[in-house]
Design an enzyme around this catalytic site. Structure first.
Site, PDB file in Angstrom:
ATOM      1  N   ARG A   1      -6.276   1.872  17.881  1.00 31.57           N
ATOM      2  CA  ARG A   1      -6.166   0.481  17.757  1.00 31.57           C
ATOM      3  C   ARG A   1      -5.813  -0.318  19.108  1.00 31.57           C
ATOM      4  NH1 ARG A   1      -3.064   0.581  11.808  1.00 31.57           N
ATOM      5  NH2 ARG A   1      -5.220   0.301  10.677  1.00 31.57           N
TER       6      ARG A   1
ATOM      7  N   GLN B   1       4.816   9.097   6.859  1.00 36.35           N
ATOM      8  CA  GLN B   1       3.803  10.097   6.183  1.00 36.35           C
ATOM      9  C   GLN B   1       4.366  11.429   6.439  1.00 36.35           C
ATOM     10  OE1 GLN B   1      -0.073   9.121   7.662  1.00 36.35           O
ATOM     11  NE2 GLN B   1      -0.255   7.232   6.830  1.00 36.35           N
TER      12      GLN B   1
ATOM     13  N   ASP C   1       2.009  -0.848  12.241  1.00 36.70           N
ATOM     14  CA  ASP C   1       0.742  -1.598  11.290  1.00 36.70           C
ATOM     15  C   ASP C   1       0.499  -2.950  11.772  1.00 36.70           C
ATOM     16  OD1 ASP C   1      -0.046   0.663  10.243  1.00 36.70           O
ATOM     17  OD2 ASP C   1       1.040   0.454   8.228  1.00 36.70           O
TER      18      ASP C   1
ATOM     19  N   GLY D   1      -5.146   8.299   5.494  1.00 37.38           N
ATOM     20  CA  GLY D   1      -4.183   8.928   6.114  1.00 37.38           C
ATOM     21  C   GLY D   1      -2.962   9.325   5.091  1.00 37.38           C
TER      22      GLY D   1
ATOM     23  N   LYS E   1       0.838  -1.207  -0.020  1.00 30.27           N
ATOM     24  CA  LYS E   1      -0.032  -0.028  -0.007  1.00 30.27           C
ATOM     25  C   LYS E   1       0.804   1.146  -0.023  1.00 30.27           C
ATOM     26  CE  LYS E   1      -2.879   0.755   3.532  1.00 30.27           C
ATOM     27  NZ  LYS E   1      -2.992   2.405   4.194  1.00 30.27           N
ATOM     28  N   SER E   2       1.841   1.455   0.786  1.00 28.41           N
ATOM     29  CA  SER E   2       2.885   2.407   1.018  1.00 28.41           C
ATOM     30  C   SER E   2       3.324   2.767  -0.517  1.00 28.41           C
ATOM     31  CB  SER E   2       4.002   2.261   1.955  1.00 28.41           C
ATOM     32  OG  SER E   2       3.297   2.129   3.139  1.00 28.41           O
TER      33      SER E   2
ATOM     34  N   ARG F   1       2.878   6.270  -3.440  1.00 30.96           N
ATOM     35  CA  ARG F   1       3.954   6.994  -3.767  1.00 30.96           C
ATOM     36  C   ARG F   1       4.154   6.956  -5.309  1.00 30.96           C
ATOM     37  NH1 ARG F   1       4.042   5.726   1.400  1.00 30.96           N
ATOM     38  NH2 ARG F   1       5.016   6.946   2.884  1.00 30.96           N
TER      39      ARG F   1
END
EC number: 2.5.1.19
Length: 441
Positions: free
Chosen positions: A359, A179, A328, A103, A29-30, A34
């Site tokens: 969380r 981030q 995560d 986010g 995902k990261s 990008r």
């Protein structure tokens, strides 16, 4: 069949059974975020193979399209094509930029758009995103000359951004967050003078690797690579990107594989970037039976296959600099701790309180409902393992990582569970429930 959906938001999770086979998790995902962002501000064409076709990257793509970038439709298994508009080519959108639940989207966009001189933008998202803190990005950007306004003195979306010519300098980030760091690096690309970003601890470095590949003048130094210097003036050029599998998604199968009796799984094509492999280090500390096979490199990122077998686990203790490297994965590690004989401790993890949900609180609530012995602290959890978990009514509380962590816990419970909010998994792993059904024997 291990999983039965009885309504759009409620799913029965059947306990027991084995777990075996091969699985390929979706693209990281990261890296997906990008690749879209950097491709949009590059010159020429960027192609992206293996991009995660999930809700969060879709939000990034939608925002970029609204500002003039051309991005082909995003579908599983299809290469995505991005036509870049150049470093200063994004245009004012006609409406609010909707970042959804992401986010990463809103925070990286803040850095990019704060440097878009003479243009104005409004960024918002869903109810969860509008509760997440943004001053951690906004305040260091303000030190560069950014003008950002929002609720609670700019801490909560909606956020209004008035693009400026920013100035370089030495900027410290308030938290070790990829981030925050990435937002500052994007702002630095067109700043007046060089910018050095200093982190309190090393966070994932996908932005540094990829920006260099696109042509940015970027140097990494200092202890553990915590100092990143960007010199402006270099154009970015389109690249061919291959996105490896997301280790954060693989983590659910790794923990399930070491816990479910008789399990044996191979998770293929997993990104093994050293800033992301904290989960593997902790599982090794727990004496999990995990092997790395077929190590190779794809587009500057280390990749491999992970073979995992069931076996006894020892309790663990994590804190300090490793937390940003597995932030995560804390929810699924909390599940693993429930099945270790002894006490496990997670500290220095207050960052989890400002994720999609709190969380720490959510995992405490849900696992306690199953019978786990957990103490919640301001910055972590103490978990005394060895108790039998009971199937019960569970709730993801709209958090994708909570949903998938509870699915693993439910496999090992006595009696079936019912999970409300199971659709949250689609934020990062659209086919999770299909893969679980296929692997669960």
């Amino acid at each position: 069949m291990s999983v039965t959906s009885t309504a759009s938001s409620s799913r029965e999770l059947r306990a027991g059974g084995g777990l075996s086979g091969t699985v390929r998790v979706p693209g990281d995902k990261s890296i997906s975020h990008r690749a879209l962002l950097f491709g949009a501000i590059a010159e020429g064409i960027t192609t992206i193979e293996g991009l995660l076709p999930a809700e969060d990257p879709m939000s990034t793509a939608a925002c970029l399209r609204a500002m003039g970038a051309t991005i082909s439709p995003i579908h599983a298994g299809q290469i995505v094509r991005v036509e870049g508009v150049g470093l200063d080519g994004l245009q004012e959108p006609q409406d609010v930029l909707d970042c959804g639940n992401s986010g990463t989207t809103i925070r990286l966009m803040l850095g990019l758009l704060a440097a878009s001189k003479g243009r104005h933008f409004v960024l918002s998202g869903d109810s969860s995103l509008r509760r997440r803190p943004m001053n951690r990005v906004g305040q260091p950007l303000t030190m560069m000359g950014a003008k950002i306004k929002g609720r609670s003195n700019g801490d909560f979306a909606p956020l209004a951004v008035s693009g400026q010519k920013l100035r370089g300098g030495v900027i410290g980030t308030p938290v070790a967050s990829a981030q925050v760091k990435s937002a500052l690096l994007l702002a630095a690309l067109t700043a007046d003078g060089a910018t050095t970003v200093i982190e309190p601890a090393h966070s994932r470095d996908h932005s540094e690797r990829m920006l260099r590949a696109f042509g940015a003048d970027l140097e990494v130094g200092g202890e553990m690579g915590r100092h990143i210097r960007v010199s402006p003036g270099q154009k970015l050029y389109g690249q061919n990107i291959v996105v490896p599998g997301d280790i954060s998604s693989a983590a659910f199968w790794l923990v399930a594989g070491v816990l479910v009796p008789g399990a044996e799984l191979v998770v293929e094509n997993v990104g093994l970037n050293p800033t992301r492999t904290g989960i593997l280090e902790v599982l090794q500390q727990m004496e999990a039976r995990i092997e790395v096979l077929n190590r190779h490199e794809v587009a500057g990122e280390p990749v491999g296959d992970l073979r995992v077998r069931q076996g006894p686990l020892k309790p663990f203790s994590i804190n300090g600099d490793i937390i940003p490297r597995l932030v995560d994965e804390v929810p699924i590690l909390a599940v693993a701790a429930c099945f270790c004989d002894g006490e496990s401790k997670i500290t220095d993890a207050s960052e989890l309180r400002v994720k999609e949900t709190d969380r720490l609180a959510v995992m405490t609530r849900q696992l306690t409902a199953m019978g786990a012995d957990i103490d919640e602290h301001a910055d972590g959890l103490t978990i005394r393992g060895g108790r039998t978990l009971r199937g019960t009514e569970l709730d993801s509380e709209t958090d994708h990582r909570v949903a998938m962590s509870l699915a693993v816990a439910a496999l090992l419970a006595e009696g079936n569970s019912r999970l409300t909010g199971s659709e949250a998994a689609a934020v990062s792993y659209p086919n999770f429930w299909d893969d679980l059904e296929r692997l669960h024997r």
